[in-house]
Design a protein around this motif. Structure first.
Motif, PDB file in Angstrom:
ATOM      1  N   ASN A   2       0.849  -1.181   0.000  1.00  0.00           N
ATOM      2  CA  ASN A   2       0.000   0.000   0.000  1.00  0.00           C
ATOM      3  C   ASN A   2       0.890   1.238   0.000  1.00  0.00           C
ATOM      4  N   TYR A   3       0.362   2.311  -0.546  1.00  0.00           N
ATOM      5  CA  TYR A   3       1.144   3.522  -0.745  1.00  0.00           C
ATOM      6  C   TYR A   3       0.394   4.729  -0.197  1.00  0.00           C
ATOM      7  N   SER A   4       1.150   5.729   0.225  1.00  0.00           N
ATOM      8  CA  SER A   4       0.529   6.953   0.712  1.00  0.00           C
ATOM      9  C   SER A   4      -0.127   7.677  -0.456  1.00  0.00           C
ATOM     10  N   LEU A   5      -1.068   8.531  -0.128  1.00  0.00           N
ATOM     11  CA  LEU A   5      -1.745   9.306  -1.161  1.00  0.00           C
ATOM     12  C   LEU A   5      -0.773  10.235  -1.878  1.00  0.00           C
ATOM     13  N   ASN A   6       0.221  10.743  -1.162  1.00  0.00           N
ATOM     14  CA  ASN A   6       1.229  11.592  -1.793  1.00  0.00           C
ATOM     15  C   ASN A   6       2.049  10.817  -2.822  1.00  0.00           C
ATOM     16  N   GLU A   7       2.415   9.570  -2.468  1.00  0.00           N
ATOM     17  CA  GLU A   7       3.169   8.727  -3.408  1.00  0.00           C
ATOM     18  C   GLU A   7       2.334   8.443  -4.653  1.00  0.00           C
ATOM     19  N   ILE A   8       1.070   8.154  -4.438  1.00  0.00           N
ATOM     20  CA  ILE A   8       0.187   7.839  -5.562  1.00  0.00           C
ATOM     21  C   ILE A   8       0.031   9.042  -6.481  1.00  0.00           C
ATOM     22  N   GLU A   9      -0.174  10.215  -5.898  1.00  0.00           N
ATOM     23  CA  GLU A   9      -0.338  11.419  -6.716  1.00  0.00           C
ATOM     24  C   GLU A   9       0.936  11.732  -7.494  1.00  0.00           C
ATOM     25  N   ALA A  10       2.083  11.658  -6.840  1.00  0.00           N
ATOM     26  CA  ALA A  10       3.345  11.999  -7.499  1.00  0.00           C
ATOM     27  C   ALA A  10       3.664  11.025  -8.625  1.00  0.00           C
ATOM     28  N   THR A  11       3.500   9.727  -8.363  1.00  0.00           N
ATOM     29  CA  THR A  11       3.808   8.720  -9.384  1.00  0.00           C
ATOM     30  C   THR A  11       2.833   8.810 -10.543  1.00  0.00           C
ATOM     31  N   GLU A  28      -3.303  17.121 -13.141  1.00  0.00           N
ATOM     32  CA  GLU A  28      -4.719  16.760 -12.999  1.00  0.00           C
ATOM     33  C   GLU A  28      -4.878  15.246 -12.870  1.00  0.00           C
ATOM     34  N   ALA A  29      -4.097  14.507 -13.634  1.00  0.00           N
ATOM     35  CA  ALA A  29      -4.163  13.041 -13.574  1.00  0.00           C
ATOM     36  C   ALA A  29      -3.751  12.538 -12.199  1.00  0.00           C
ATOM     37  N   GLY A  30      -2.703  13.134 -11.639  1.00  0.00           N
ATOM     38  CA  GLY A  30      -2.266  12.736 -10.308  1.00  0.00           C
ATOM     39  C   GLY A  30      -3.319  13.001  -9.256  1.00  0.00           C
ATOM     40  N   LYS A  31      -3.944  14.160  -9.332  1.00  0.00           N
ATOM     41  CA  LYS A  31      -4.998  14.499  -8.376  1.00  0.00           C
ATOM     42  C   LYS A  31      -6.206  13.576  -8.545  1.00  0.00           C
ATOM     43  N   ALA A  32      -6.507  13.217  -9.790  1.00  0.00           N
ATOM     44  CA  ALA A  32      -7.643  12.333 -10.048  1.00  0.00           C
ATOM     45  C   ALA A  32      -7.419  10.949  -9.445  1.00  0.00           C
ATOM     46  N   ALA A  33      -6.223  10.398  -9.658  1.00  0.00           N
ATOM     47  CA  ALA A  33      -5.910   9.080  -9.093  1.00  0.00           C
ATOM     48  C   ALA A  33      -5.981   9.126  -7.571  1.00  0.00           C
ATOM     49  N   ARG A  34      -5.468  10.188  -6.990  1.00  0.00           N
ATOM     50  CA  ARG A  34      -5.499  10.339  -5.527  1.00  0.00           C
ATOM     51  C   ARG A  34      -6.940  10.386  -5.009  1.00  0.00           C
ATOM     52  N   ILE A  38      -8.889   7.847  -2.369  1.00  0.00           N
ATOM     53  CA  ILE A  38      -9.531   8.290  -1.125  1.00  0.00           C
ATOM     54  C   ILE A  38     -10.924   7.685  -1.006  1.00  0.00           C
ATOM     55  N   GLN A  39     -11.598   7.533  -2.129  1.00  0.00           N
ATOM     56  CA  GLN A  39     -12.953   6.968  -2.125  1.00  0.00           C
ATOM     57  C   GLN A  39     -12.948   5.438  -2.104  1.00  0.00           C
ATOM     58  N   GLY A  40     -11.774   4.839  -1.999  1.00  0.00           N
ATOM     59  CA  GLY A  40     -11.687   3.385  -1.981  1.00  0.00           C
ATOM     60  C   GLY A  40     -11.730   2.753  -3.356  1.00  0.00           C
ATOM     61  N   GLN A  41     -11.587   3.567  -4.400  1.00  0.00           N
ATOM     62  CA  GLN A  41     -11.569   3.076  -5.770  1.00  0.00           C
ATOM     63  C   GLN A  41     -10.123   2.948  -6.244  1.00  0.00           C
ATOM     64  N   ASP A  42      -9.891   2.079  -7.192  1.00  0.00           N
ATOM     65  CA  ASP A  42      -8.523   1.847  -7.659  1.00  0.00           C
ATOM     66  C   ASP A  42      -8.156   2.868  -8.728  1.00  0.00           C
ATOM     67  N   GLY A  43      -7.846   4.076  -8.274  1.00  0.00           N
ATOM     68  CA  GLY A  43      -7.476   5.127  -9.207  1.00  0.00           C
ATOM     69  C   GLY A  43      -6.208   4.816  -9.972  1.00  0.00           C
ATOM     70  N   CYS A  44      -5.284   4.099  -9.344  1.00  0.00           N
ATOM     71  CA  CYS A  44      -4.039   3.726 -10.020  1.00  0.00           C
ATOM     72  C   CYS A  44      -4.316   2.794 -11.189  1.00  0.00           C
ATOM     73  N   ALA A  45      -5.191   1.824 -10.989  1.00  0.00           N
ATOM     74  CA  ALA A  45      -5.519   0.876 -12.055  1.00  0.00           C
ATOM     75  C   ALA A  45      -6.230   1.582 -13.200  1.00  0.00           C
TER      76      ALA A  45
END
Length: 209
Positions: A2-11, A28-34, A38-45
């Motif tokens: 699992n990754y922090s929200l900051n890591e997810i947004e930056a990557t 915008e893409a980074g903020k969207a994935a983050r 937060i909502q429990g959805q797989d934004g990274c996928a």
């Protein structure tokens, strides 16, 4: 993992940039994935899947061609550029709904819908091929996961919202998804030179002994 929200947004931001988006759209893409995480959805996928789908293609072919009627593109509609346009057209929803055709990974539209909800102080509903999602800005209601492709996506204002999903503080992408994002992100890194390798090693070219 699992990754922090900051890591997810930056990557995610670097990944979108590596796929050819401007730094502004990549942000915008980074903020969207983050937001999705937060909502429990797989934004990274969702982002990794979309970037893989459009990799090597002309991004302009995926942008909305006309915002005066039903939104569409020459190819599948990009949820990032369409989402940004949706934010710009927020006040259009006060008089009518907005319909988008052939949207790739429509879940990526939800973070932009959340911004519209905040801007208008209203609930915003997204209907995608009979799947419904509603947001008040910081929260999301979703009756079932959105498909990877939306034939018809309708965005409209709503008067109420059902029970919101639990919020999360970390994301849990699979190893394959995280590797895909990093593959795109790696394209933003400058290739190493002999000078940078020497500096990175801390050796330099001088010997003070």
């Amino acid at each position: 993992m699992n990754y922090s929200l900051n890591e997810i947004e930056a990557t995610s931001k670097k990944a979108a940039r590596g796929a050819g988006y401007s730094w502004g759209m990549a942000e915008e893409a980074g903020k969207a994935a983050r937001w999705l995480c937060i909502q429990g959805q797989d934004g990274c996928a969702a982002l990794a899947g979309f970037l893989g789908q459009i990799d090597g293609k002309t991004l302009a072919d995926h942008r909305p061609q006309d915002l005066s009627g039903q939104w569409s593109a020459k190819s599948t509609l990009c949820p990032l550029t369409a989402g940004a346009a949706l934010s710009d057209c927020a006040h259009d929803l006060t008089t009518d709904e907005i319909i988008l055709s052939e949207v790739a990974y429509p879940a990526l539209l939800l973070p932009f819908a959340s911004r519209v909800a905040i801007r208008l102080g209203r609930f915003v509903e997204l209907e995608c091929d009979e799947v419904f999602a509603t947001t008040n800005g910081p929260e999301l209601y979703l009756d079932e996961p959105l498909p990877r492709h939306g034939t018809k996506v309708t965005v409209r204002l709503q008067t109420k919202m059902d029970l919101a999903l639990p919020r999360h503080t970390r994301g849990v992408p699979t190893q394959d998804v995280w590797a895909t994002l990093n593959k795109f992100a790696h394209r933003t890194y400058a290739p190493a030179t002999e000078e940078s390798r020497l500096l990175g090693a801390g050796a330099g070219l001088s010997d003070n002994d």
